[in-house]
Design a protein around this motif. Structure first.
Motif, PDB file in Angstrom:
ATOM      1  N   VAL A 175      25.897  18.161  86.576  1.00 46.38           N
ATOM      2  CA  VAL A 175      27.324  17.940  86.349  1.00 46.38           C
ATOM      3  C   VAL A 175      27.633  18.103  84.873  1.00 46.38           C
ATOM      4  CG1 VAL A 175      27.149  15.437  85.988  1.00 46.38           C
ATOM      5  CG2 VAL A 175      29.239  16.399  86.972  1.00 46.38           C
ATOM      6  N   ASP A 176      28.813  18.633  84.553  1.00 46.66           N
ATOM      7  CA  ASP A 176      29.178  18.826  83.152  1.00 46.66           C
ATOM      8  C   ASP A 176      30.045  17.674  82.646  1.00 46.66           C
ATOM      9  OD1 ASP A 176      31.806  19.241  84.042  1.00 46.66           O
ATOM     10  OD2 ASP A 176      31.675  21.420  83.925  1.00 46.66           O
ATOM     11  N   ALA A 177      30.543  17.810  81.419  1.00 44.96           N
ATOM     12  CA  ALA A 177      31.312  16.727  80.796  1.00 44.96           C
ATOM     13  C   ALA A 177      32.625  16.460  81.506  1.00 44.96           C
ATOM     14  CB  ALA A 177      31.578  17.074  79.331  1.00 44.96           C
ATOM     15  N   ASN A 178      33.111  17.430  82.271  1.00 44.37           N
ATOM     16  CA  ASN A 178      34.364  17.256  83.014  1.00 44.37           C
ATOM     17  C   ASN A 178      34.149  16.697  84.414  1.00 44.37           C
ATOM     18  OD1 ASN A 178      36.032  18.341  80.936  1.00 44.37           O
ATOM     19  ND2 ASN A 178      35.399  20.414  81.536  1.00 44.37           N
ATOM     20  N   GLY A 179      32.899  16.398  84.744  1.00 42.83           N
ATOM     21  CA  GLY A 179      32.608  15.872  86.071  1.00 42.83           C
ATOM     22  C   GLY A 179      32.499  16.950  87.130  1.00 42.83           C
ATOM     23  N   GLN A 180      32.341  18.207  86.714  1.00 43.33           N
ATOM     24  CA  GLN A 180      32.190  19.311  87.658  1.00 43.33           C
ATOM     25  C   GLN A 180      30.778  19.874  87.585  1.00 43.33           C
ATOM     26  OE1 GLN A 180      35.555  21.926  86.639  1.00 43.33           O
ATOM     27  NE2 GLN A 180      36.732  20.974  88.281  1.00 43.33           N
ATOM     28  N   PHE A 181      30.334  20.457  88.697  1.00 45.36           N
ATOM     29  CA  PHE A 181      28.950  20.887  88.807  1.00 45.36           C
ATOM     30  C   PHE A 181      28.781  22.352  88.441  1.00 45.36           C
ATOM     31  CE2 PHE A 181      29.245  17.172  91.511  1.00 45.36           C
ATOM     32  CZ  PHE A 181      28.064  16.491  91.222  1.00 45.36           C
ATOM     33  N   ASN A 182      27.728  22.632  87.698  1.00 48.58           N
ATOM     34  CA  ASN A 182      27.364  24.010  87.422  1.00 48.58           C
ATOM     35  C   ASN A 182      26.949  24.691  88.730  1.00 48.58           C
ATOM     36  OD1 ASN A 182      27.696  23.786  84.580  1.00 48.58           O
ATOM     37  ND2 ASN A 182      25.711  22.757  84.444  1.00 48.58           N
ATOM     38  N   ASN A 183      27.201  25.979  88.813  1.00 49.04           N
ATOM     39  CA  ASN A 183      26.871  26.799  89.996  1.00 49.04           C
ATOM     40  C   ASN A 183      27.746  26.504  91.208  1.00 49.04           C
ATOM     41  OD1 ASN A 183      24.785  27.838  88.423  1.00 49.04           O
ATOM     42  ND2 ASN A 183      23.272  26.408  89.248  1.00 49.04           N
ATOM     43  N   LEU A 184      28.788  25.714  91.017  1.00 50.52           N
ATOM     44  CA  LEU A 184      29.799  25.501  92.058  1.00 50.52           C
ATOM     45  C   LEU A 184      31.116  26.063  91.515  1.00 50.52           C
ATOM     46  CD1 LEU A 184      30.362  24.157  94.853  1.00 50.52           C
ATOM     47  CD2 LEU A 184      31.069  22.114  93.605  1.00 50.52           C
ATOM     48  N   VAL A 185      31.748  26.935  92.274  1.00 47.29           N
ATOM     49  CA  VAL A 185      32.990  27.561  91.826  1.00 47.29           C
ATOM     50  C   VAL A 185      34.170  26.641  92.152  1.00 47.29           C
ATOM     51  CG1 VAL A 185      34.551  29.523  92.143  1.00 47.29           C
ATOM     52  CG2 VAL A 185      32.070  29.891  92.099  1.00 47.29           C
ATOM     53  N   TYR A 186      34.968  26.343  91.141  1.00 49.29           N
ATOM     54  CA  TYR A 186      36.145  25.500  91.331  1.00 49.29           C
ATOM     55  C   TYR A 186      37.395  26.381  91.302  1.00 49.29           C
ATOM     56  CZ  TYR A 186      33.197  21.411  90.685  1.00 49.29           C
ATOM     57  OH  TYR A 186      32.228  20.441  90.823  1.00 49.29           O
ATOM     58  N   MET A 187      38.125  26.388  92.399  1.00 51.32           N
ATOM     59  CA  MET A 187      39.372  27.147  92.477  1.00 51.32           C
ATOM     60  C   MET A 187      40.513  26.244  92.020  1.00 51.32           C
ATOM     61  SD  MET A 187      38.874  29.185  96.114  1.00 51.32           S
ATOM     62  CE  MET A 187      38.601  27.715  97.133  1.00 51.32           C
ATOM     63  N   LYS A 188      40.943  26.404  90.785  1.00 46.75           N
ATOM     64  CA  LYS A 188      42.017  25.563  90.263  1.00 46.75           C
ATOM     65  C   LYS A 188      43.296  25.810  91.053  1.00 46.75           C
ATOM     66  CE  LYS A 188      40.185  25.334  85.557  1.00 46.75           C
ATOM     67  NZ  LYS A 188      40.450  25.627  84.118  1.00 46.75           N
ATOM     68  N   CYS A 189      43.890  24.729  91.514  1.00 45.26           N
ATOM     69  CA  CYS A 189      45.105  24.811  92.332  1.00 45.26           C
ATOM     70  C   CYS A 189      46.230  24.095  91.592  1.00 45.26           C
ATOM     71  CB  CYS A 189      44.867  24.182  93.703  1.00 45.26           C
ATOM     72  SG  CYS A 189      43.583  24.999  94.673  1.00 45.26           S
ATOM     73  N   PRO A 190      46.929  24.794  90.705  1.00 43.33           N
ATOM     74  CA  PRO A 190      47.933  24.137  89.855  1.00 43.33           C
ATOM     75  C   PRO A 190      49.229  23.834  90.596  1.00 43.33           C
ATOM     76  CG  PRO A 190      47.853  26.482  89.384  1.00 43.33           C
ATOM     77  CD  PRO A 190      46.749  26.213  90.366  1.00 43.33           C
ATOM     78  N   LYS A 191      49.892  22.808  90.131  1.00 42.43           N
ATOM     79  CA  LYS A 191      51.160  22.391  90.722  1.00 42.43           C
ATOM     80  C   LYS A 191      52.173  23.524  90.716  1.00 42.43           C
ATOM     81  CE  LYS A 191      55.096  19.355  89.769  1.00 42.43           C
ATOM     82  NZ  LYS A 191      55.673  18.383  88.798  1.00 42.43           N
ATOM     83  N   GLU A 192      52.220  24.290  89.613  1.00 40.95           N
ATOM     84  CA  GLU A 192      53.230  25.342  89.497  1.00 40.95           C
ATOM     85  C   GLU A 192      53.017  26.480  90.492  1.00 40.95           C
ATOM     86  OE1 GLU A 192      50.187  25.892  86.122  1.00 40.95           O
ATOM     87  OE2 GLU A 192      51.287  24.249  87.081  1.00 40.95           O
ATOM     88  N   ASN A 193      51.834  26.536  91.115  1.00 34.67           N
ATOM     89  CA  ASN A 193      51.571  27.553  92.147  1.00 34.67           C
ATOM     90  C   ASN A 193      51.495  26.908  93.522  1.00 34.67           C
ATOM     91  OD1 ASN A 193      51.218  30.367  92.641  1.00 34.67           O
ATOM     92  ND2 ASN A 193      49.029  30.028  93.006  1.00 34.67           N
ATOM     93  N   ASN A 194      52.186  25.776  93.678  1.00 40.13           N
ATOM     94  CA  ASN A 194      52.199  25.046  94.951  1.00 40.13           C
ATOM     95  C   ASN A 194      50.789  24.667  95.391  1.00 40.13           C
ATOM     96  OD1 ASN A 194      53.809  23.900  97.040  1.00 40.13           O
ATOM     97  ND2 ASN A 194      53.164  25.538  98.420  1.00 40.13           N
ATOM     98  N   PHE A 195      49.926  24.368  94.393  1.00 35.19           N
ATOM     99  CA  PHE A 195      48.543  23.956  94.628  1.00 35.19           C
ATOM    100  C   PHE A 195      47.745  25.004  95.404  1.00 35.19           C
ATOM    101  CE2 PHE A 195      50.586  19.941  93.560  1.00 35.19           C
ATOM    102  CZ  PHE A 195      49.680  19.409  92.656  1.00 35.19           C
ATOM    103  N   PHE A 196      48.108  26.250  95.233  1.00 33.93           N
ATOM    104  CA  PHE A 196      47.320  27.366  95.776  1.00 33.93           C
ATOM    105  C   PHE A 196      46.638  28.049  94.592  1.00 33.93           C
ATOM    106  CE2 PHE A 196      46.569  31.680  97.373  1.00 33.93           C
ATOM    107  CZ  PHE A 196      46.058  31.416  98.639  1.00 33.93           C
TER     108      PHE A 196
END
Length: 437
Positions: A175-196
């Motif tokens: 896990v990195d400093a942001n609490g996310q894991f290396n080798n796992l892809v995180y698809m950011k779902c921003p509010k401005e894109n209706n969380f898509f």
């Protein structure tokens, strides 16, 4: 040495060995290192722990607590659906009706009814439906099938099961400093894109996990967005695991309730679903997974065959009694009862949308979803959770528990009695939820 003396010596030696074994501080078995990577406790037990700690410190307020937290249904199982469960149980008490082990893939009649009822506008067949004890369990079974050698992608924010099972099965790094894991892809779902997610910014993965209507955000993907998602999976030669557990909440015409309504999905997608939110089966446990026959690995072997092997090896089939209840759920009478339940919870969601309006906060969800995801204007989700619990005795869910993308948001669940939603709105709207921040 006499036999009797030898027996005494052996017994004494065994006592010494046993004493040494009992004095050992740990077993001589190494822990699975992937479990050491997991961050804290699973979100919902952590919420329960904090609630219990509050009650222990404030016993006089225990009976005032209202839960808008975990998505657990609260309405009783309706009469006709209940009669299916009763009938299934009664059969076990008769010679002619008794049944023992059933097919691990589920009762043939139920598989057929799911295919006809839930996938009428698709080409899904009964033998592509695998009945189980719930979508959450099936996600873990899919991970067994995928193994440690794949790269998985999850939404951020995301239902924790997709992340934690990926970690458990050894697909991730540390896990990195942001609490996310290396080798796992995180698809950011921003509010401005209706969380898509902006799919053109997402690195390729072997397996994409996507939930709509979404838990936790309540966002519902449009047909065009799902077409984009399927096109991306087909382009990458990847598998899309589509979580449709909240599909019956979709009432807006033209919004897909299954990924298989999208052309080409049968060549790239697996769908998990559940009766939990359909009919109050969170405790009864019944769900299903659809693995199309057209879905094939790079070597031409069928994904369906491997999932069938997992089911027949690791599962003895869903309860005969509960499957009888599933048949009742998908009868004409059962569908009417389900519609009534869904309408009730969507009515609760309207009240929670009203609460967000009272607070002057933006939100998403609650229209075709039982969840309302409230924008806290940059404030801490855990601190806001604590303030609402302490000041109002209302349990919510902090968005940060679903990943960094959820920080600054709070989830309200409509799975509560109507009067509880109304009272929660009254209490929360009267306080400063950002007190001390």
């Amino acid at each position: 040495v006499r036999v009797a003396d030898l027996s005494i010596l052996v017994a004494a030696a065994m006592k010494v060995v046993l004493a040494l074994a009992l004095s050992a501080e740990a077993l001589n078995v190494a822990r699975n290192p992937n479990f050491a990577k997991l961050q804290g406790g699973y979100l919902f037990p952590e919420i329960g722990r904090r609630r219990s700690a509050f009650v222990a410190a404030n016993p006089d307020k225990a009976d005032k607590i209202i839960s808008l937290g975990i998505g657990d249904t609260t309405k009783p199982i309706p009469e006709h659906i209940l009669s299916g469960l009763v009938e299934g149980a009664s059969k076990l008490g008769t010679q002619e009706g008794y049944s023992g082990y059933g097919a691990e893939q589920g009762m043939g009649d139920l598989r057929q009814r799911i295919a006809e009822s839930c996938y009428a506008n698709t080409n899904i067949k009964a033998d592509e439906v695998f009945v189980s004890d719930g979508a959450k369990c099936d996600i873990a079974r899919l991970q067994i099938m995928f193994g440690s050698g794949v790269t998985s992608a999850v939404q951020d924010p995301s239902y924790p099961v997709y992340v934690d099972t990926s970690v458990m099965f050894g697909q991730t790094g540390e896990v990195d400093a942001n609490g996310q894991f290396n080798n796992l892809v995180y698809m950011k779902c921003p509010k401005e894109n209706n969380f898509f997610p902006h799919l053109d910014e997402v690195p390729r993965a072997d397996v994409y996990y996507f939930c709509s209507p979404n838990n936790p955000t309540g966002a519902v993907a449009t047909k065009a967005q799902l077409e984009e998602l399927v096109a991306r999976a087909l382009k990458d030669g990847s598998i899309l695991v589509f979580d449709a557990a909240y599909a019956p909440f979709i009432k807006t015409p033209g919004v897909p309730t299954s990924i298989f309504e999208i052309p080409g999905a049968e060549k790239c997608a697996i769908e998990v679903n559940s009766f939990s939110k359909y009919a109050g089966f969170t405790g009864a446990r019944l769900g299903w997974t659809v693995v199309p026959d057209a879905l094939e690995y790079s070597d031409g072997s069928k994904v369906r065959d491997d999932f069938n092997r997992v089911m027949t090896t690791c599962f003895n089939g869903a309860s005969n009694v509960i499957q009888s209840g599933g048949m009742a759920c998908l009868s004409p009478e059962g569908k009417k009862e389900i519609d009534s339940l869904i309408d009730y919870y969507l009515g609760n969601a309207k009240i929670l949308q009203g609460l967000a309006d009272d607070l002057g906060l933006d939100y998403i969800g609650g229209d075709d979803s039982p969840y309302v995801f409230v924008d806290l204007k940059g404030h801490s989700s855990w601190d806001t959770f604590s303030t609402i619990l302490e000041e109002c005795q209302v349990v919510t869910i902090p968005g940060a528990g679903f990943g960094p993308g959820g920080e600054g948001f709070l989830r309200f669940s409509a799975f509560a009695p109507r009067e509880a939603c109304e009272e929660a709105r009254r209490r929360i709207s009267q306080i400063d939820i950002f007190k001390g921040q």
